[in-house]
Design an enzyme around this catalytic site. Structure first.
Site, PDB file in Angstrom:
ATOM      1  N   CYS A   1      15.381 -30.215 -67.908  1.00 43.55           N
ATOM      2  CA  CYS A   1      14.275 -30.086 -68.849  1.00 43.55           C
ATOM      3  C   CYS A   1      14.530 -30.856 -70.139  1.00 43.55           C
ATOM      4  CB  CYS A   1      14.048 -28.622 -69.204  1.00 43.55           C
ATOM      5  SG  CYS A   1      13.862 -27.517 -67.805  1.00 43.55           S
TER       6      CYS A   1
ATOM      7  N   ARG B   1      14.936 -37.635 -67.240  1.00 47.35           N
ATOM      8  CA  ARG B   1      15.769 -36.460 -66.978  1.00 47.35           C
ATOM      9  C   ARG B   1      15.321 -35.713 -65.724  1.00 47.35           C
ATOM     10  NH1 ARG B   1      18.504 -34.878 -71.848  1.00 47.35           N
ATOM     11  NH2 ARG B   1      18.497 -32.691 -71.241  1.00 47.35           N
TER      12      ARG B   1
ATOM     13  N   TRP C   1      11.860 -28.806 -65.405  1.00 40.52           N
ATOM     14  CA  TRP C   1      12.397 -28.883 -64.046  1.00 40.52           C
ATOM     15  C   TRP C   1      12.544 -27.448 -63.566  1.00 40.52           C
ATOM     16  CZ3 TRP C   1      17.191 -27.790 -61.515  1.00 40.52           C
ATOM     17  CH2 TRP C   1      17.388 -28.469 -60.313  1.00 40.52           C
TER      18      TRP C   1
ATOM     19  N   ASN D   1      15.380 -25.312 -72.487  1.00 46.33           N
ATOM     20  CA  ASN D   1      16.164 -25.990 -71.457  1.00 46.33           C
ATOM     21  C   ASN D   1      17.354 -25.100 -71.160  1.00 46.33           C
ATOM     22  OD1 ASN D   1      17.572 -27.694 -69.787  1.00 46.33           O
ATOM     23  ND2 ASN D   1      18.259 -29.067 -71.425  1.00 46.33           N
ATOM     24  N   GLY D   2      17.531 -24.710 -69.893  1.00 40.46           N
ATOM     25  CA  GLY D   2      18.663 -23.871 -69.537  1.00 40.46           C
ATOM     26  C   GLY D   2      18.220 -22.639 -68.780  1.00 40.46           C
TER      27      GLY D   2
ATOM     28  N   GLU E   1      29.174 -41.579 -51.016  1.00 41.47           N
ATOM     29  CA  GLU E   1      28.172 -41.973 -52.008  1.00 41.47           C
ATOM     30  C   GLU E   1      26.956 -42.599 -51.337  1.00 41.47           C
ATOM     31  OE1 GLU E   1      26.177 -43.305 -55.557  1.00 41.47           O
ATOM     32  OE2 GLU E   1      27.330 -41.560 -54.914  1.00 41.47           O
TER      33      GLU E   1
ATOM     34  N   LYS F   1      23.146 -41.164 -51.659  1.00 44.26           N
ATOM     35  CA  LYS F   1      22.018 -41.964 -52.139  1.00 44.26           C
ATOM     36  C   LYS F   1      20.855 -41.895 -51.161  1.00 44.26           C
ATOM     37  CE  LYS F   1      23.184 -43.400 -56.052  1.00 44.26           C
ATOM     38  NZ  LYS F   1      23.778 -42.034 -56.166  1.00 44.26           N
TER      39      LYS F   1
ATOM     40  N   GLU G   1      19.250 -38.471 -51.386  1.00 45.42           N
ATOM     41  CA  GLU G   1      18.584 -38.222 -52.660  1.00 45.42           C
ATOM     42  C   GLU G   1      17.187 -38.794 -52.723  1.00 45.42           C
ATOM     43  OE1 GLU G   1      21.724 -38.047 -56.315  1.00 45.42           O
ATOM     44  OE2 GLU G   1      21.534 -39.978 -55.308  1.00 45.42           O
TER      45      GLU G   1
ATOM     46  N   HIS H   1      36.970 -35.688 -34.349  1.00 42.40           N
ATOM     47  CA  HIS H   1      37.188 -34.257 -34.527  1.00 42.40           C
ATOM     48  C   HIS H   1      35.875 -33.480 -34.652  1.00 42.40           C
ATOM     49  CE1 HIS H   1      41.502 -34.726 -34.860  1.00 42.40           C
ATOM     50  NE2 HIS H   1      41.294 -35.750 -35.673  1.00 42.40           N
TER      51      HIS H   1
ATOM     52  N   LYS I   1      18.024 -35.813 -63.759  1.00 40.08           N
ATOM     53  CA  LYS I   1      19.003 -36.814 -64.154  1.00 40.08           C
ATOM     54  C   LYS I   1      20.236 -36.168 -64.751  1.00 40.08           C
ATOM     55  CE  LYS I   1      20.469 -41.015 -64.803  1.00 40.08           C
ATOM     56  NZ  LYS I   1      20.911 -41.785 -63.636  1.00 40.08           N
TER      57      LYS I   1
END
Length: 607
Positions: A2, A27, A74, A98-99, A479, A483, A486, A502, A602
């Protein structure tokens, strides 16, 4: 996460708030809203979805006023609906947050018994009602806030507006960032400097637990114990211009193509122009005497830490512990006296990483951070900061921040190796030269963009994908999978290639693309064997390697991308670029929101 902005003392405040919210879009958010005072009464405009919806709402029903607060939300508690969008308000108080308020259920129950009526699914609404309750008891607005702040539990930043108070705003932070902006006859609050850049470049960053009382001509800051304090005013160099896409379709693609430049800028900050060797800022400890290194990060930055573990142990011969920020504190790990802890974060505000830093600091560890934002909380609380020079990264999926973090970490490794006597002057010079050549080699990799775009159409048709690598290529495989997940929403997993037999090899069929990262290093022959196992089971393999690797395996894979031949030490940086491009073009082919993928933020400033 947020974003918050507040303005005291500017006519046409709603337009300025909307501009600030646009600068906070990076963000991540799923709804937005603004509140101002109109003839002393709180008026709000809120909208689900993107800011264009709020902009349309404001065009239909403009908001006047010279004081106001704005928010990009968010969703955490409650879905991303207009009703749950901030600001939340009673007839006397409006709040943006925010939080997370951890004790909101107990407070809600208490206030409900007193007759307060709650209309949202959020934890934030309780803040507005709690402050209102104190106002109803006859407390003045500032005192009502002070009492309320002491009752709130969790990590939060708040900006608060009061009906009938045209020259008063109160803010506070605990765990999540909030800055005060100093203007000429106006004052500002915001989550970061970027939001305030068109309004002022004079900022003070609130410390944890601080709260502030703003008028158009003053800011009175108090610490967590309510005593008045002074916080240093910084002059920010953040550009007032909105970051553009420079002709690219998305911010992510622009930032991918900026990597040769920003990697070069970062290298130049750490490599001596006169000697060609690594020149770090003075460290508050002797690297030769460090018994153990702990590296902590979250998300993409965690994979930087994994690469660094290989580098430190192989080149500097230093034992390294790598951990995820959200897990680190809860293992109650023992620390060694004289140990060093390194924390990696693009924003410098990642709360899990920040709390891990504080945990290590309390245990007496030397603290080094690698961040992209100079004024961030992690930077301020570290003993030494090594900055990435990536510039603003707007796309939620990290690209240039990741490769510049790898670059800084490589420089730190070489500095440790020299201090510990584990590397010769000649080898240091070779590796420093290999680093200085990375920007040019990165530009060569980006020339494969068209070929990778063509391959992406194949990946876009798949439900699943696997990424394989060994050694330092293993974290890059992780990574690459992250990506793809995401931004394209395709299920993808990264594996150490030797682990295929395995269990994961059972997933292989002709519908699962397998992306193999295989620089021709000491482990190349091992990867060859793993790729042959995949090919024997009709797996469709995309090989990413250098000329030697492609020549060796070209006949055994479906597709290949040839990267420049470089020292294996810097190969992870270059191998990051094609997996970024593959994820980007796959997401575009699927029509997803590349820059702001669903459910992601973000900067993650809650635990």
């Amino acid at each position: 996460m947020c974003g918050i902005i507040g303005i005291v003392g500017r006519d046409g405040v709603s337009e300025l708030l909307l501009e600030g919210l646009k600068r906070l879009e990076y963000r991540g958010y799923d709804s937005a809203g603004i509140a101002t005072l109109v003839d002393g009464a709180i008026e709000r405009r809120r909208a689900e979805g993107k800011l264009i919806n709020l902009e349309r709402r404001l065009a239909e029903a403009p908001l006047a006023g010279s004081i106001g607060i704005g928010h990009t939300r968010w969703a955490t508690h409650g879905g991303p609906t207009e009703g749950n969008a901030h600001p939340h308000a009673t007839d006397r108080v409006a709040v943006v947050h925010n939080g997370i308020i951890e004790n909101y259920q107990a407070l809600t129950a208490e206030l409900t018994r007193k007759g307060h009526v709650f209309v949202t699914e959020t934890d934030t609404e309780v803040v507005a009602h709690l402050i209102t309750d104190y106002l109803q008891q006859g407390k003045a607005p500032v005192e009502a806030c002070r009492l309320a702040f002491h009752r709130l539990e969790g990590a939060f930043a708040l900006a608060i507006l009061f009906a009938g108070e045209e020259n008063l705003m109160v803010g506070t932070r605990r765990g999540t960032p909030l800055a005060v902006g100093y203007g000429d006859g106006a004052m500002y609050l915001a989550s970061d400097a970027f939001a305030m850049a068109p309004l002022t470049n004079r900022l003070a960053y609130l410390e944890d637990g601080d709260w502030v009382v703003l008028t158009r001509n003053s800011a009175e800051i108090r610490a967590a114990d309510d005593t008045p304090v002074e916080r240093k005013i910084h002059v920010s160099n953040v550009s007032a211009a909105l970051i553009g896409k420079a002709g690219h379709r998305h911010f992510m693609l622009k930032e991918i193509f900026e990597q040769p430049q920003v990697i070069g800028d970062t290298i130049n900050a750490f490599v001596s122009a006169s000697t060609g060797t690594i020149a770090l800022p003075d460290l508050p400890f002797d690297p030769a005497k460090v018994p153990r290194l702990t590296i902590v990060a979250c998300g993409t930055a965690y994979y930087v830490a994994m690469v660094a573990k290989y580098w430190f142990e192989q080149v500097a011969r230093l034992p390294v512990e790598v951990d995820i920020g959200s897990e680190f504190r809860y293992r109650d790990t023992p620390f060694e006296k004289g140990g060093v802890a390194v924390f990696v974060s693009q924003s410098g505000e990642t709360l899990d990483t920040l709390e891990a830093l504080r945990h290590a600091k309390r245990a007496g560890q030397h603290i080094v951070s690698i961040v992209n934002v100079p004024e961030s909380t992690i930077a301020r609380e570290s003993d030494r900061v090594l900055y990435t020079l990536a510039g603003p990264e707007i796309g939620v999926a990290s690209t240039k921040a990741f490769t510049t973090q790898l670059t800084v970490m490589a420089c730190l490794v070489l500095a440790f190796a020299r201090a510990r006597g584990t590397i010769s002057h000649e080898r240091e010079a070779e590796l420093a030269l290999a680093l200085r050549e990375v920007p040019a080699r990165a530009a060569e990799v980006l020339r494969h963009d068209d070929a990778i775009q063509a391959l992406a159409s194949m990946v876009a048709e798949s439900r699943d994908a696997l990424y394989l690598g060994r050694g330092t290529a293993y974290p890059i495989a992780l990574e690459g999978a992250l990506k793809l997940k995401e931004i394209s929403y395709i299920h993808a997993e990264g594996y150490a290639a030797g682990e295929m037999k395995h269990g994961p090899i059972s997933l292989i069929d002709d519908g699962v693309p397998v992306i193999a990262l295989a620089p021709s290093d000491a482990l190349f022959e091992k990867v060859v064997s793993n790729i042959q196992e995949v090919a024997a089971r009709s797996g469709r393999v995309l090989l990413i390697s250098d000329a030697d690797g492609v020549a060796r395996l070209g006949g055994k894979v479906r597709w290949s991308i040839e990267l420049p031949k470089v020292d294996p030490f810097v190969a992870p940086i270059l191998h990051s670029l094609p997996v970024q491009l593959l994820a980007y073009h796959t997401a575009v082919a699927k029509g997803t929101d590349v820059d702001q993928p669903r459910n992601l933020a973000k900067s993650v400033t809650v635990e």
